[in-house]
Design an enzyme around this catalytic site. Structure first.
Site, PDB file in Angstrom:
ATOM      1  N   GLU A  34       0.802  -1.225   0.000  1.00  0.00           N
ATOM      2  CA  GLU A  34       0.000   0.000   0.000  1.00  0.00           C
ATOM      3  C   GLU A  34       0.838   1.281   0.000  1.00  0.00           C
ATOM      4  O   GLU A  34       0.882   2.030   0.974  1.00  0.00           O
ATOM      5  CB  GLU A  34      -0.972  -0.007   1.184  1.00  0.00           C
ATOM      6  N   GLU A  91      -6.264  -8.322  -0.642  1.00  0.00           N
ATOM      7  CA  GLU A  91      -6.755  -8.401   0.737  1.00  0.00           C
ATOM      8  C   GLU A  91      -8.253  -8.180   0.675  1.00  0.00           C
ATOM      9  O   GLU A  91      -8.714  -7.104   0.303  1.00  0.00           O
ATOM     10  CB  GLU A  91      -6.123  -7.313   1.619  1.00  0.00           C
TER      11      GLU A  91
HETATM   12  C1  GAL Z   1      -4.548  -3.115   5.062  1.00  0.00           C
HETATM   13  C2  GAL Z   1      -3.081  -3.501   5.179  1.00  0.00           C
HETATM   14  C3  GAL Z   1      -2.932  -4.775   5.980  1.00  0.00           C
HETATM   15  C4  GAL Z   1      -3.719  -4.707   7.241  1.00  0.00           C
HETATM   16  C5  GAL Z   1      -5.151  -4.398   6.915  1.00  0.00           C
HETATM   17  C6  GAL Z   1      -6.029  -4.371   8.128  1.00  0.00           C
HETATM   18  O1  GAL Z   1      -4.715  -1.828   4.612  1.00  0.00           O
HETATM   19  O2  GAL Z   1      -2.516  -3.691   3.918  1.00  0.00           O
HETATM   20  O3  GAL Z   1      -1.571  -4.999   6.252  1.00  0.00           O
HETATM   21  O4  GAL Z   1      -3.181  -3.732   8.065  1.00  0.00           O
HETATM   22  O5  GAL Z   1      -5.227  -3.154   6.269  1.00  0.00           O
HETATM   23  O6  GAL Z   1      -7.367  -4.127   7.791  1.00  0.00           O
END
Ligand code: GAL
Ligand code: ZN
Length: 649
Positions: A143, A292
Site C-alpha cells: 500500500e 486483501e
Molecule cells: C490493510 C493492510 C494490511 C492490514 C489491513 C487491516 O490496509 O494492507 O496490512 O493492516 O489493512 O485491515
C-alpha cells in the site's frame, strides 16, 4: 487461473502449527497464499545476514498441499537495526518531527540509503526463489502512499523535479502565480516544501505530482529488479481503491496487473466499493486481483461489526462480478499480538475450523472452483464511462489535507443511477479513447487540458453523449483559474455561459425540471445562461430564478449535458434512464438492494445478481436462465436469499 487465497504470516505462529494451517487451507480450498509481507526483520535479522530457511520450510509445507505463493518485497517495514544505523530513513512529518520507529511505512521515499537496502534484500529474495515454480508472482511493498516526507533530501529532490519541469524560475514564478503575496523565487534553493496549512494551489498541486512521482520511481526500481531476476513471475502491488494521493494510472503502468485491498466494512458502502473495483479495473483496462479481502470484523479506530453469515461470500462475488481474477482474504488467522489483534481472520485466534469465515471460505472456494472455467477469460463490457483523473482530484484540495468536495461522491451520484439500471461502468482518463461509449460523465472536472478538450469535442461530434458536472473547466493545468467565460474551452460545445455561481454548502435550493418535477440542489450551483442550449432544469428560488440548473445541447452528431449543481438522486436516475435507454438488462427486474453486474466471454454473458440486504428479495426474470451456482433453471419470479448471489447464464 482463478484463485481463492489467504494472506498468511507463518512468522506469527509456532512452527508446529504450520502443517495444521496448510491442512486446514487445503480443506478450505485455498490455493494461493501471500507471504513475507512485513517479514524483513525475520529475513535479514542483522545487516547482511539472511535467514530464509524458515520461509523455505513454511513454503515446502504449503507446497505439499499444492498451495502456490505470492511473495512480497518486505520494504513497507524497515527493521530496527536499519533505522538505528540510518535514522535519516525515517520521514519528517509535516509538523517537523521525525516519525519514530514502531509502526510501519516509516521510510522516506527518496532516501538513497533506503533504496540501497531495499534493492539488496529484494535481490537476495529474488535470487533465492527464482527457480521456485511454487512462487507465481510478487507483490511489491504494501500500500504505497504515505506518509509524505518533508526532509531536506525530499526538498532538494523537489527542487530538482521543478527545475526539470519548468527549466527557468521565470517560468515557474509565472506558472505558479508567485506575484501573489510576494512569492517570487530568485533561486531554486529558496523553494520550500508546502508545510504551511494553505499553500498556493499551484505549488500544492506540483508537490502532489512530485510525491506521486517519487513513489513511482521507488516502485519502478523494485519492478525492474524483480523482472530482471525472475522475468517469468508476475509483479503486482496492492492498491487502495479510491485512495487519492497517488496517480494510480502512472503507478499501475509497469505492473503486470493491479491488485487491491478491499475492506467494504458495511453494506451502505456498496456503491463506493463497486466504484473502487471499477477504478481498479480502469487503471490498466484489465481484470485485477483482490489481494486483501475483508472476511469479517476489522480494527480501525474502533472494531467494525462482525459480518453476518453470507456477507463474506456476498462481497467475494461482488469482487468477481467487477473483474477480480483472484480473491485473497486478509488474513488467514487473527493474530494474538500486535496492533491488529482485534482484526478477524478466516480463522479466529483459537485456530479451529469452527469460525463462520472458515465455513464460508470453504463454501466459496468450492463454488468458485466449480465455475472457474466460466470466469476465466471473461471481462466486463461497459457502454458508459466515468472520467476519474488525479490532477482533478488534487486540484480539489484547497487546504492541504482536506478536499473541498467529495470527488468520488460526485461520481457516485451518476454511478448509482447507472448501476440501478443494471449497466456496467468503466472508469477512464480524460484523454482515453471514448468512442466506444454511449455516454461519458465528468464530475468535478476542474482542469480541462487542451488534449482533453479536443478529445471530448471529437467524441461528441461523432455522436457521443458527454455529461459534465458543476465547475467544469474552471482551472488550468497549474490549478489556476482560467480567464475565459466558463465552462472555458468547451463553452460552445455546451452552448452555455456561466457568469455567476454560489456555494450551497449550508443550504439547498429548489430546482424544477421540464416536466415540473422538483429536486433539491446542494453542494454548489453554477448559474447557467443558455447560449443555444436547451434548458432541462431551472432554479426556482429567489435571485437564482433567471438561471438554468441543467442544460443539453446537440453538437455534431452527439449531445453535451451540463449539470450545474448537485441534485437529489431522483434527478440522476431520470437523466441516466433517458441517456442510456435501451441498454438496460431488459429481461431482469430487480429491486434496489440487488445489484446486477455482467461479465462476458465473446457473446456469452454471466449475470451476477447480488442481494445486499438481510432479507430475501424478489427478482423477476422474463426468460429462462440457469443459475450456475445451484445449476437450477429459473424463470418468472424468483427469490434471492438474504445476502444471496445468483450467477445467471
Ligand atoms: C490493510 C493492510 C494490511 C492490514 C489491513 C487491516 O490496509 O494492507 O496490512 O493492516 O489493512 O485491515
Ligand atoms: Zn524525505
Amino acid at each position: 487461473m482463478v484463485y481463492i487465497g489467504a494472506d498468511y504470516y507463518p512468522e506469527h505462529w509456532e512452527r508446529q502449527r504450520w502443517s495444521v494451517d496448510a491442512e486446514l487451507m487445503q480443506r478450505a480450498g485455498i490455493d494461493v497464499v501471500r507471504l513475507a509481507e512485513f517479514a524483513w526483520s525475520k529475513l535479514e535479522p542483522e545487516d547482511g545476514r539472511y535467514e530464509f530457511s524458515w520461509l523455505d520450510e513454511a513454503m515446502s509445507i504449503l507446497d505439499r498441499k499444492g498451495i502456490k505463493v505470492v511473495l512480497c518485497t518486505p520494504t513497507a517495514s524497515p527493521p530496527a537495526w536499519l533505522i538505528q544505523k540510518h535514522p535519516d530513513i525515517l520521514p519528517i512529518l509535516r509538523d517537523g518531527n521525525r516519525m519514530s520507529f514502531g509502526a510501519r511505512r516509516h521510510y522516506c521515499i527518496t532516501n538513497k540509503t533506503y533504496h540501497y537496502y531495499s534493492e539488496r534484500i529484494i535481490r537476495k529474495l529474488a535470487e533465492h526463489y527464482k527457480n521456485s515454480s511454487q512462487v507465481i508472482g510478487w507483490q511489491v511493498d504494501n500500500e504505497f502512499g504515505g506518509p509524505k516526507c518533508y526532509c531536506e533530501g525530499c526538498r532538494r529532490e523537489f527542487q530538482r523535479w521543478l527545475k526539470s519541469k519548468y527549466k527557468s524560475l521565470d517560468n515557474l514564478n509565472r506558472s505558479w502565480g508567485n506575484a501573489f503575496w510576494s512569492h517570487d523565487y530568485t533561486s531554486w534553493e529558496q523553494i520550500p516544501l508546502p508545510i504551511v496549512p494553505s499553500p498556493n494551489p499551484a505549488f500544492d498541486l506540483d508537490f502532489r505530482r512530485f510525491f506521486s512521482d517519487m513513489n513511482l520511481a521507488y516502485s519502478n526500481m523494485q519492478i525492474r529488479l524483480l523482472k530482471s531476476i525472475t522475468p517469468d513471475k508476475f509483479v503486482t502491488h496492492n492498491f487502495m481503491g479510491l485512495f487519492p494521493h497517488l496517480n494510480y494510472y502512472d503507478l499501475a503502468k509497469n505492473y503486470d496487473f493491479v491488485s487491491w485491498d478491499n475492506y467494504p466494512q458495511n453494506l451502505e458502502n456498496r456503491f463506493r466499493v463497486a466504484l473502487s473495483h471499477d477504478v481498479m479495473r480502469g487503471l490498466k483496462k484489465k481484470n485485477f486481483w483482490v489481494m486483501e479481502q475483508q472476511c469479517s470484523y476489522l480494527t480501525r479506530q474502533d472494531i467494525t461489526p462482525t459480518f453476518s453469515p453470507g456477507q463474506m461470500r456476498l462481497w467475494t462475488y461482488h469482487s468477481f462480478a467487477h473483474g477480480a481474477e483472484a480473491v485473497v482474504y486478509f488474513r488467514w488467522r487473527a493474530c494474538t499480538f500486535g496492533i491488529e489483534q482485534f482484526h478477524s481472520g478466516i480463522l479466529q485466534h483459537d485456530g479451529t475450523d469452527r469460525s463462520i469465515s472458515y465455513k464460508e471460505a470453504t463454501r466459496i472456494s468450492s463454488e468458485i472452483h466449480r465455475i472457474a472455467s466460466q470466469l476465466e477469460g471473461s471481462r466486463l463490457i461497459s457502454p458508459v464511462a466515468i472520467i476519474y483523473d488525479y490532477d482533478n482530484i488534487w486540484a480539489n484540495y484547497a487546504y492541504q489535507e482536506k478536499p473541498m468536495y467529495d470527488y468520488p461522491g460526485e461520481a457516485l451520484r451518476f454511478y448509482r443511477a447507472i448501476k440501478r439500471l443494471g449497466i456496467n461502468v468503466d472508469v477512464v482518463r480524460p484523454v482515453d479513447d471514448l468512442s466506444k461509449y454511449r455516454a461519458v460523465i465528468a464530475p468535478l472536472m476542474y482542469i480541462v487540458t487542451e488534449e482533453a478538450a479536443t478529445n471530448i469535442r471529437r467524441y461528441v461530434e461523432k455522436g457521443g453523449t458527454f455529461i459534465a458536472g458543476f465547475r467544469f473547466g474552471m482551472k488550468d493545468e497549474n490549478s489556476n483559474m482560467v480567464k475565459t467565460v466558463l465552462p472555458g474551452k468547451l463553452r460552445d460545445l455546451f452552448g452555455i455561459a456561466i457568469y455567476a455561481w454560489d456555494n450551497l454548502r449550508e443550504r439547498s435550493v429548489e430546482v424544477k425540471d421540464k416536466e415540473g418535477e422538483s429536486y433539491q440542489a446542494d453542494t454548489f450551483a453554477d448559474l447557467i445562461t443558455p447560449e443555444g442550449a436547451e434548458i432541462i432544469a431551472k432554479y426556482n428560488s429567489s435571485w437564482y430564478s433567471p438561471y438554468a440548473a441543467a442544460t443539453v445541447r446537440s453538437f455534431g452528431k452527439g449531445k453535451a449535458y451540463y449539470i450545474g449543481c448537485g441534485l437529489s438522486q431522483g434527478f440522476y436516475d431520470k437523466l441516466m434512464r433517458k441517456v442510456l435507454k435501451g441498454l438496460e438488462v431488459e429481461e431482469i427486474r430487480c429491486p434496489d438492494e440487488v445489484e446486477i453486474a455482467i461479465r462476458q466471454k465473446e457473446d456469452k454473458k454471466l449475470i451476477f445478481l447480488m442481494n445486499f440486504s438481510d432479507k430475501s428479495s424478489e427478482v423477476s426474470l422474463s426468460r429462462e436462465y440457469v443459475d450456475l451456482i445451484t445449476e437450477k433453471k429459473l424463470s418468472g419470479k424468483v427469490e434471492v436469499d438474504p445476502f444471496g448471489v445468483m450467477l445467471l447464464i
